[in-house]
Design an enzyme around this catalytic site. Structure first.
Site: not given
Length: 462
Positions: A46, A52, A213, A239, A241
């Site tokens: 991301q 997300c 998230h 995740n 991220w």
């Protein structure tokens, strides 16, 4: 999470020209490729856009290379370094019952010669930021992708059926807890796509987990250790991220005390890797149900008989019906000037039960989806709370009257402000009336009903 772009929907203006760099030159890569060794959940990272929910859906679908190839079917073999490469790319998304085609150029938002929004782990690979751009164009702007539900992203990438389950904060018996994990386990075995999310308005971090998230569930496993009779129930979660922001509790990457008790054979079977700081981690289901608010499962066909196995889509009868709540037909679900019976009503006529069903029932799954234009997000257009109720028809060609609306046989449950609600029912042969509605009267909107069953039936508006 970061900010989004408020550029309009015209492709040449979907990003600010002053910050966009052409992909087929040297700003990002000297050897750009759409794909490098195919798609993978591990590709997804991301950027400075709060999408997300969509990226976790992309990571989930990336487990199935064939399904993601469907989204990119016109460009899957494109050579971005070829002299005849045009710089135009076409993607396909499922929208309200139909596949929509979106064509984009390859200009991508950048800052200091780096991608501003999503990126792939390999700096020469660009399928993810280009897919994200096409999805942003479908909705009008990048900003329109700020915030959402993972289940919507999975449906838009597959045309499948998604169901959401509430976890944290919900009373749950031991039997229900076992059923939920078994449902996740079977779904993963069956090739379904899984995501999960944590609520919260601010991205506060606790135990390495981020509030507000979305995450992807990349594996579900029973893990046996030598000094315990019952296996541990574990989930591998990612995740988007793709960073060190990971769960740091029991069964995390750093919990070598527990992982040291797992044999090399079991580690290999479940795909365990002792890699830190990649965004992917394991955790026990007991911790998962406490830390995560929801999980979503998306399948290409429903589990009609609730045996936790998705039924063969080729053998499933799927009925689509489009409708609209408008004016006097937007009756809502509560007492108001527009009665509930004024909502559109649909006849469900069942002639045959499922083969070998001991109770003589037909298993059906009903999904109600409201049309929602994400491009209006800056105007604060929100989801309506929607749901449906099912009644027994007592007389042929007769609608449900207002005196009967308080006695439904079944329903979708609580009316929820999400794009699609679903319900699974066991119905005996006979005639029924389905009434879809918003929770509140006077809320105009278009909707689509999807009805899944293993036997033919009649499904029509009356």
């Amino acid at each position: 999470m970061g900010c989004g772009s408020s550029a309009p929907a015209v492709d040449s203006n979907i990003v600010d020209d002053e910050t966009a760099s052409p992909l087929n030159k040297d700003e990002f890569s000297k050897t750009p490729h759409l794909l490098v060794d195919g798609v993978c959940s591990c590709d997804v990272a991301q950027g400075e856009l709060g999408d997300c929910w969509f990226l976790s859906a992309c990571a989930a679908i990336a487990r199935d290379k064939q399904m993601m190839s469907r989204v990119m079917r016109d460009i899957i073999d494109i050579d971005m370094t070829a002299e005849d490469y045009s710089g135009k790319l076409t993607f396909h998304f499922w929208r309200f019952g139909q596949w929509k085609t979106v064509t984009i150029d390859d200009l991508l938002p950048s800052k200091n010669s780096k991608l501003l929004f999503s990126s792939c782990e390999n700096p020469d690979e660009f399928w993810l930021p280009l897919l994200e751009k096409a999805y942003a164009k479908l909705h009008g702007t990048y900003e329109a992708l700020e915030g959402g539900f993972e289940m919507d992203g999975m449906v838009d990438l597959t045309g499948g059926l998604a169901e959401i389950y509430m976890v944290a904060g919900q009373p749950m018996s031991i039997d229900t807890e076992k059923l939920y994990f078994k449902r996740l386990y079977r779904a993963m075995e069956n090739g379904a796509f899984l995501t999960c999310g944590r609520t919260g308005m601010r991205p506060e971090i606790a135990d390495g987990l981020v509030n507000g998230h979305a995450y992807t569930i990349t594996n579900v496993a029973f893990v046996q250790v030598a000094d315990r009779v019952e296996p541990f129930r574990l989930l591998r979660i990612r995740n988007p991220w793709a960073s060190s922001m990971e769960w740091n509790g029991d069964w995390s990457d750093t919990d070598q005390e527990r992982w040291s008790k797992v044999s090399d054979e079991v580690r290999a079977r479940i795909g365990y890797k002792s890699v830190n700081d990649d965004g992917e981690f394991w955790m026990a289901f007991e911790d998962f149900r406490r830390e995560f608010s929801t999980f979503s499962i998306c399948t290409l066909g429903p589990d009609l008989n609730d045996d936790l196995w998705t039924d063969d889509p080729q053998k499933t009868k799927i009925h689509y019906m489009y409708g609209e709540w408008r004016g006097s037909s937007a009756g809502g679900a509560t007492e108001s000037s527009n009665p509930h019976s004024s909502n559109p009503q649909y006849l469900i006529s069942i002639a045959q039960p499922d083969d070998d069903d001991p109770d003589g029932d037909l298993s059906v799954v009903i999904a109600l989806m409201q049309m929602y234009r994400r491009k209006n997000i800056t105007s604060m257009v929100e989801f309506r709370s929607i749901g449906f109720r099912i009644y027994k028809q007592t007389e042929k060609d007769r609608k449900i009257t207002e005196e009967e609306v308080d006695s439904p046989l079944e329903g979708s449950g609580m009316y929820l402000p999400i794009r699609e609600v679903t319900g699974r029912f066991e119905m005996k042969p006979g005639s029924y009336i389905l009434i879809p509605s918003t929770a509140n009267a006077g809320e105009d909107n278009k909707f689509m009903l999807r009805f899944y069953a293993a036997k033919p039936l009649i499904f029509q508006e009356i």
